[in-house]
Write an enzyme that holds these catalytic residues in place. Structure first.
Site, PDB file in Angstrom:
ATOM      1  N   GLY A   1      -4.737   0.139  -4.475  1.00 24.17           N
ATOM      2  CA  GLY A   1      -5.209   1.245  -3.650  1.00 24.17           C
ATOM      3  C   GLY A   1      -4.329   2.478  -3.667  1.00 24.17           C
TER       4      GLY A   1
ATOM      5  N   ASP B   1       5.042  -5.993  -1.723  1.00 21.72           N
ATOM      6  CA  ASP B   1       3.732  -6.329  -1.174  1.00 21.72           C
ATOM      7  C   ASP B   1       3.780  -7.744  -0.617  1.00 21.72           C
ATOM      8  OD1 ASP B   1       0.810  -4.886  -1.655  1.00 21.72           O
ATOM      9  OD2 ASP B   1       0.629  -7.054  -1.376  1.00 21.72           O
TER      10      ASP B   1
ATOM     11  N   ASP C   1       7.312  -9.043   3.744  1.00 19.49           N
ATOM     12  CA  ASP C   1       6.554  -8.842   4.975  1.00 19.49           C
ATOM     13  C   ASP C   1       7.312  -7.777   5.752  1.00 19.49           C
ATOM     14  OD1 ASP C   1       5.460  -8.873   7.505  1.00 19.49           O
ATOM     15  OD2 ASP C   1       5.611 -11.038   7.792  1.00 19.49           O
ATOM     16  N   VAL C   2       6.759  -6.574   5.862  1.00 22.80           N
ATOM     17  CA  VAL C   2       7.493  -5.462   6.462  1.00 22.80           C
ATOM     18  C   VAL C   2       7.760  -5.668   7.949  1.00 22.80           C
ATOM     19  CG1 VAL C   2       6.704  -3.772   4.766  1.00 22.80           C
ATOM     20  CG2 VAL C   2       5.375  -4.119   6.872  1.00 22.80           C
TER      21      VAL C   2
ATOM     22  N   TYR D   1      -5.453   1.341  15.564  1.00 29.16           N
ATOM     23  CA  TYR D   1      -5.053   2.018  14.323  1.00 29.16           C
ATOM     24  C   TYR D   1      -4.676   3.470  14.605  1.00 29.16           C
ATOM     25  CZ  TYR D   1      -5.402   4.041   9.641  1.00 29.16           C
ATOM     26  OH  TYR D   1      -5.146   4.721   8.471  1.00 29.16           O
TER      27      TYR D   1
ATOM     28  N   LYS E   1      -0.983   5.190  14.050  1.00 21.65           N
ATOM     29  CA  LYS E   1      -0.745   6.290  13.114  1.00 21.65           C
ATOM     30  C   LYS E   1      -0.235   7.537  13.831  1.00 21.65           C
ATOM     31  CE  LYS E   1      -1.654   4.210   9.275  1.00 21.65           C
ATOM     32  NZ  LYS E   1      -0.611   3.997   8.241  1.00 21.65           N
TER      33      LYS E   1
ATOM     34  N   THR F   1     -11.448   3.706  -2.304  1.00 21.05           N
ATOM     35  CA  THR F   1     -10.729   2.592  -2.919  1.00 21.05           C
ATOM     36  C   THR F   1     -11.729   1.471  -3.155  1.00 21.05           C
ATOM     37  OG1 THR F   1     -10.168   1.505  -0.815  1.00 21.05           O
ATOM     38  CG2 THR F   1      -8.636   3.206  -1.619  1.00 21.05           C
TER      39      THR F   1
ATOM     40  N   TRP G   1     -12.938  20.655  11.933  1.00 19.69           N
ATOM     41  CA  TRP G   1     -13.931  20.778  13.007  1.00 19.69           C
ATOM     42  C   TRP G   1     -13.538  19.985  14.236  1.00 19.69           C
ATOM     43  CZ3 TRP G   1     -18.133  19.455   8.894  1.00 19.69           C
ATOM     44  CH2 TRP G   1     -18.356  20.588   8.083  1.00 19.69           C
TER      45      TRP G   1
END
Length: 256
Positions: free
Chosen positions: A22, A42, A68-69, A161, A165, A196, A256
């Site tokens: 991706g 990853d 694993d972050v 999410y 972010k 993706t 917009w």
């Protein structure tokens, strides 16, 4: 001024988390073509190693690692491994992330925490340990992957999410402020709706989010390669006076 040299990443080493596919892989390819050595980290080690092998065709040294972050010890070990093999770590793209489209009342606390763990804690941990290394070696560039959802609520239910972010955007500013004196620049890329393998069916005619394209002024999804030029810019000396900024790449959606 030699602008080709300014954008060159020759001899630099770049880490891309969630880089096996991706958007992460597309940005890794952009850096590889600009001369960087590439480390793909990853959750799926086989995918990371495969992506690293493919990117070796551009001439730099590559490495695929499992990480694993959200696991602090794994992140710490990953940075030590990179430094042992490449001597320095000059560029980091914090790309690993997840998105769960669940309404607030239906989302479990466990799912909420999972999103925050990967999208917020993961960026914190990777930045913490790579930042320490960059400080010791005299500088570097950290690129966080935020989202246009750092700034808007979107039309679908994804509160966790969006909140995560938004945190990435603020973390970018805070880290940039703390590390400015150490010659570590921290910026973020905020993609909009991108094409993706995973998202194409959702946005295809009749798909769950096909209607969203009507809200994009450019009337299409972004292509993964369209993040590559910005990644090169932020990773290179071409952006030496840029830190604490988040760059929105969304086809105009947030106009917009």
């Amino acid at each position: 001024m030699n602008y080709q040299q300014l954008f060159s990443l020759q001899g630099k080493t770049a880490l891309i988390t969630g880089g096996a596919r991706g958007l992460g892989k597309a940005m890794a390819e952009a850096l590889a073509q600009s001369g960087a050595n590439i480390v793909i980290a990853d959750m799926e080690v086989a995918s990371a190693e495969k992506a690293a092998q493919e990117l070796a065709s551009f001439g730099g040294k590559t490495l695929g690692l499992q990480v694993d972050v959200t696991n602090e010890e794994q992140v710490k070990t990953m940075v030590e491994r990179i430094v042992s093999e490449f001597t320095e770590l000059n560029i980091v793209i914090n790309n690993a992330g997840i998105c769960q489209k669940i309404t607030v009342e239906e989302q479990s606390l466990e799912d909420w925490k999972k999103t925050m763990d990967v999208n917020v804690n993961g960026v914190f941990l990777v930045s913490k340990y790579t930042g320490k290394q960059m400080k010791a070696q005299g500088g570097g560039s950290i690129i966080n992957v935020a989202s246009m959802s750092s700034f808007i609520a979107n039309t679908e239910a994804q509160c966790a999410y969006n909140a995560s972010k938004a945190a990435v955007d603020m973390m970018t500013k805070c880290m940039a402020s703390e590390w400015a004196g150490d010659r570590i620049r921290v910026n973020a890329i905020a993609p909009g709706y991108m094409k993706t393998d995973m998202t194409k069916p959702i946005f295809a005619p009749g798909g769950e989010l096909a209607h969203v394209l009507d809200l994009v002024p450019l009337k299409r999804l972004g292509e993964p390669y369209e993040l590559g030029g910005l990644a090169i810019y932020l990773a290179s000396e071409a952006s030496s006076f840029v830190t604490g900024s988040t760059f929105i790449v969304d086809g105009g959606y947030t106009i917009w």
